[in-house]
Design an enzyme around this catalytic site. Structure first.
Site, mmCIF file in Angstrom:
data_model
loop_
_atom_site.group_PDB
_atom_site.id
_atom_site.type_symbol
_atom_site.label_atom_id
_atom_site.label_comp_id
_atom_site.label_asym_id
_atom_site.label_seq_id
_atom_site.Cartn_x
_atom_site.Cartn_y
_atom_site.Cartn_z
ATOM 1 C CD1 TRP B 102 -2.142 -2.324 1.479
ATOM 2 C CD2 TRP B 102 -3.009 -1.105 -0.185
ATOM 3 N NE1 TRP B 102 -3.130 -3.068 0.883
ATOM 4 C CE2 TRP B 102 -3.686 -2.347 -0.142
ATOM 5 C CE3 TRP B 102 -3.375 -0.188 -1.161
ATOM 6 C CZ2 TRP B 102 -4.713 -2.680 -1.036
ATOM 7 C CZ3 TRP B 102 -4.390 -0.501 -2.049
ATOM 8 C CH2 TRP B 102 -5.049 -1.738 -1.978
ATOM 9 C CG ASP B 172 -3.550 4.309 3.603
ATOM 10 O OD1 ASP B 172 -4.657 4.207 4.163
ATOM 11 O OD2 ASP B 172 -3.223 3.637 2.598
ATOM 12 C CE LYS B 196 -8.670 -2.200 3.846
ATOM 13 N NZ LYS B 196 -8.676 -3.441 3.178
#
Lengths: 360, 360
Positions: B102, B172, B196
């Site tokens: 990511w 993030d 999530k």
């Protein structure tokens, strides 16, 4: 409680049958034991939702094979930026037809990326707002594309003509998509926020012709890049899966109701009922020329604006919600998208008649 | 049907109580006679959802007054572009800490807008993947901000240190937000895709410090402009209202479960149960050093990968869904976000024991 009809301009009413199905299976979708919104977008179960949604949409709109169907993040406002960044290439000029608020909003955003040529098309006929015939639109010779918004929700104006051009036509169909048949092959790009005729807010449909891909600005955020989205089948990043699923259910519902010919008939019937009554009354008025009245958004004024608050209060008590007009124009607005049943418009007209009788 | 526990990395399991409430009121929310997804985002009814969501989130994270809370379109991938376009001003360099997939994806996008200084922080201790201590990270003197992703979902690596810097820290937190307390005042920007620990896919949380506003690139799409979103209270365009409502319901649920201290305890308990069993077994293994094991995503390998398919098939039959590891690393992955009950992890461990016994 009184049965509710919701005339909101968007987020708008969803088909009752679609919501009822979504409710029934919200916690246990397709007997998976989970909600559709809890599963991976890359699972075979969700990919079948995606495949069905595209298949049904292609059937509804008769989308030719050289057009791609994308489901995007960001709403139509994101497309106001994505369209110039995807389509301009090295060009610097694009035509923007201006018939109202949404066209102007697209122009404001486009100014970051090009010199939009604003093409004013609003005129007056017999004291009513109208749109110039397309042959009289002042398009420029050097535009890379021609952008227009066929339905302006605030003024309730619909443009039935297409721009007369050999450039790609780009249409913001947020408030008119799926309301009647269109010929996709006449367009370069069609885009539409979902929250009127497609599904809940938070997903945006883009239909793009294959030859327009591959000209993106280097600074275009990747999640808005049409070419990337085509290659990744709208899954460059995690898509809004629940909104996608609901959009797919709405497409099935439209097919069951006779497709876009069925919707046209349904929508013309509803709109006539309302416009005809308004025209027959001196208590209510609509300021748009019959040639350009929107099938989807019907703004109307009461002769005495001091009665507006009472009208809204009594309407709400009758289950007729969200009739307040946009603050820019005042008065009332009935948004009567696909999901609004004839029964809802009939209930509105019945109420308007009683209100007129009691207050005229 | 067997009770289902869904270990999907995202879109992920939602709290059962939240889904049950959403289902009960899906067609008639707050006795309005309509769904929450059918009403105007500017209606007073929806504005109360918005106000409650912000109030509860501020309470959960103890967000200081000089931070703004935004609910955005586009997912974390949109923020990969929005962060540099909002924060760089005239600067051209930013530090990007790299601990995995990511972080690297954010770097790829950032290259459109600046020269990212990639700060590699992965090392090996005792044959296990680990993260260098923050004091050893090779940050640059002239970076405008320092970006990092504290939890890498694919490798199951969590960075518990913060960058040692006086520059704004941008995190993030898509896969770790709300899993345990954090000190918001240590960050410049926190962002997180919802799917999530917040709600369904299609809405993105951004928390931004006030002094970082107002430096946007001229070509930044307006719907991603933090300053505009602050001024318009996240309603520059129609927001994903249903996702926002569900996020608000999740925030209430987290508060009811003891807030972020409660979540930390809950998550540490679940993670220990699983890691301890894996460590006690020679049949399963996890390749991450205990200092950097993720609380949220637990990847593990079977000693014999030829048994992977059988493991997944038998697990699914037991109601243990979506355990397949990311294709980049293979094996298994159990994502155990806030909504996963202890009972689900216990059921997984019980199954793993039986499978080991039968196949070791």
């Amino acid at each position: 409680m009184e049965k509710v009809f919701n005339f909101s301009a968007g987020p708008a009413m969803l088909p009752h049958d679609v919501l009822a199905k979504a409710q029934a299976e919200l916690t246990n979708w397709n007997d998976n034991g989970t909600s559709v919104m809890e599963i991976s977008h890359r699972s075979k179960e969700f990919l079948s939702v995606v495949a069905d949604a595209e298949k049904n949409l292609r059937e509804l709109l008769s989308i030719p094979d050289n057009y791609h169907v994308l489901f995007c993040h960001g709403g139509a406002r994101a497309q106001f930026a994505a369209v110039p960044m995807n389509l301009l290439g090295s060009a610097t000029i694009a035509d923007y037809v201006d018939a109202g608020y949404w066209a102007q909003s697209a122009i404001t955003e486009a100014k970051k990326y090009c010199t939009p040529n604003t093409v004013s098309v609003i005129t007056e006929i017999d004291g009513l707002k109208a749109v110039l015939p397309a042959k009289d639109w002042n398009l420029s010779a050097d535009a890379e594309y021609v952008h227009f918004c066929p339905n302006e929700t605030i003024d309730g104006i619909e443009i039935r003509d297409l721009p007369v051009t050999d450039k790609p036509i780009v249409a913001d169909m947020s408030s008119t998509i799926l309301s009647r048949p269109i010929n996709v092959s006449e367009y370069g790009v069609i885009y539409a926020g979902a929250q009127k005729n497609i599904g809940p807010a938070g997903i945006t449909l883009v239909i793009v012709r294959d030859d327009l891909l591959g000209k993106a600005k280097e600074y275009l955020p990747e999640f808005l890049n049409y070419k990337t989205l085509v290659e990744k089948e709208s899954m460059f990043n995690t898509p809004p899966t629940f909104a996608w699923y609901l959009a797919g259910e709405v497409f099935k519902w439209v097919l069951e109701k006779g497709g876009l010919e069925g919707m046209r008939e349904h929508n013309e019937h509803k709109a006539s009922l309302l416009y005809d009554y308004i025209d027959s009354s001196s208590f209510y008025s609509n300021g748009v020329h019959p040639n350009n009245r929107s099938l989807m958004n019907v703004p109307f004024l009461l002769a005495n604006p001091e009665l507006d608050a009472l009208f809204l209060e009594q309407a709400k008590a009758k289950g007729l919600h969200s009739l307040k007009g946009h603050r820019a124009v005042g008065g009332m607005r009935a948004s009567i998208y696909n999901a609004m049943p004839l029964e809802g418009v009939q209930a509105l007209v019945d109420f308007m008649k009683v209100f007129e009788k009691e207050n005229a």
